[in-house]
Design a protein around this motif. Structure first.
Motif, short mmCIF file in Angstrom:
data_model
loop_
_atom_site.label_atom_id
_atom_site.label_comp_id
_atom_site.label_asym_id
_atom_site.label_seq_id
_atom_site.Cartn_x
_atom_site.Cartn_y
_atom_site.Cartn_z
N SER A 1 0.83 -1.21 0.00
CA SER A 1 0.00 0.00 0.00
C SER A 1 0.87 1.26 0.00
CB SER A 1 -0.96 -0.01 1.20
OG SER A 1 -0.25 -0.25 2.40
N TRP B 1 0.48 3.77 -1.72
CA TRP B 1 -0.37 4.96 -1.84
C TRP B 1 -0.81 5.46 -0.47
CZ3 TRP B 1 -4.74 2.90 0.32
CH2 TRP B 1 -4.89 1.52 0.20
N GLU C 1 -3.78 1.95 -8.53
CA GLU C 1 -2.38 1.62 -8.21
C GLU C 1 -1.44 1.62 -9.42
OE1 GLU C 1 -2.63 -1.12 -4.22
OE2 GLU C 1 -3.21 -2.07 -6.11
N ALA D 1 -1.45 -5.56 -9.34
CA ALA D 1 -2.15 -4.63 -8.45
C ALA D 1 -3.62 -5.03 -8.31
CB ALA D 1 -2.04 -3.21 -8.99
#
Length: 210
Positions: free
Chosen positions: A68, A70, A94, A89
């Motif tokens: 993760s 992000w 992503e 992903a």
């Protein structure tokens, strides 16, 4: 998988040497017996280091389930780029992150999208799990790690006892992932004298319980 299922800093430290030993053993094995392709599933702190070593020796590596990046530690994209030949992903937002970093990526979707129906058939699940057609059902999910059961099993059971004392028409479902976690939970039931709870332990079937 059981050895990797650790939580919190202290538990990781207690198992750190053993986990590193497992990774070194896997590295030696795969370098001596090169696969056509290595696919690491999740567990990035474990798999990315192994994938980096294999990739450096010419073995293609795929990592399934994007970390993760992000959400936190976005700089990990650089480490991932050195470790993987390709990343798979789960979420549609992503790939852009990896494309901008020059990491080959494919969006494959989330497997749960095909597992959970949009309109669950509760009556069919009650029949499958041999539950009465009526009556309240509570799913207790104490976790998949032995350490979670160690810390939380008795709390779950005491909570179920309190609910059952005020809700006579109640049944509990407890999906557990392994024999070890089932043994932990059953031992807690006996310690608390809670064998008479209206409770069914399931091997897996967490989705059915929910």
């Amino acid at each position: 998988m059981e050895k990797l299922a650790v939580r919190g800093y202290l538990e990781v430290l207690r198992h750190f040497a053993e986990i590193l030993g497992i990774r070194r053993k896997l590295k030696r094995y795969f370098l001596a017996n090169p696969p056509d392709l290595f696919i690491g599933v999740d567990a990035p702190d474990f798999n990315l280091g192994l994938e980096k070593a294999l990739k450096a020796h010419g073995i293609p590596t795929i990592h399934y389930v994007s970390p993760s990046v992000w959400a936190w530690r976005r700089e990990r994209v650089k480490t991932i780029a050195h470790s993987v030949t390709h990343i798979l992903a789960l979420f549609p937002f992503e790939p852009k992150i990896y494309e901008e970093a020059g990491v080959p990526v494919s969006y494959v979707g989330h497997p749960m999208a095909d597992v959970l129906p949009l309109e669950p058939d509760r009556a069919a699940k009650r029949a499958q799990l041999k539950l009465a057609a009526q009556g309240k059902v509570i799913a207790l999910l104490p976790g998949s790690r032995q350490s979670e059961l160690h810390y939380m099993a008795e709390l779950f059971i005491r909570t179920a006892q309190k609910i059952a004392s005020t809700e006579p028409d109640i049944h509990f479902l407890v999906p557990l992932v392994s024999r070890e976690t089932r043994d932990f939970f059953e031992a807690a039931l006996y310690r608390l004298g809670a064998e008479s709870l209206p409770l069914t332990i399931l091997f897996g079937h967490a989705h059915a319980a929910l």
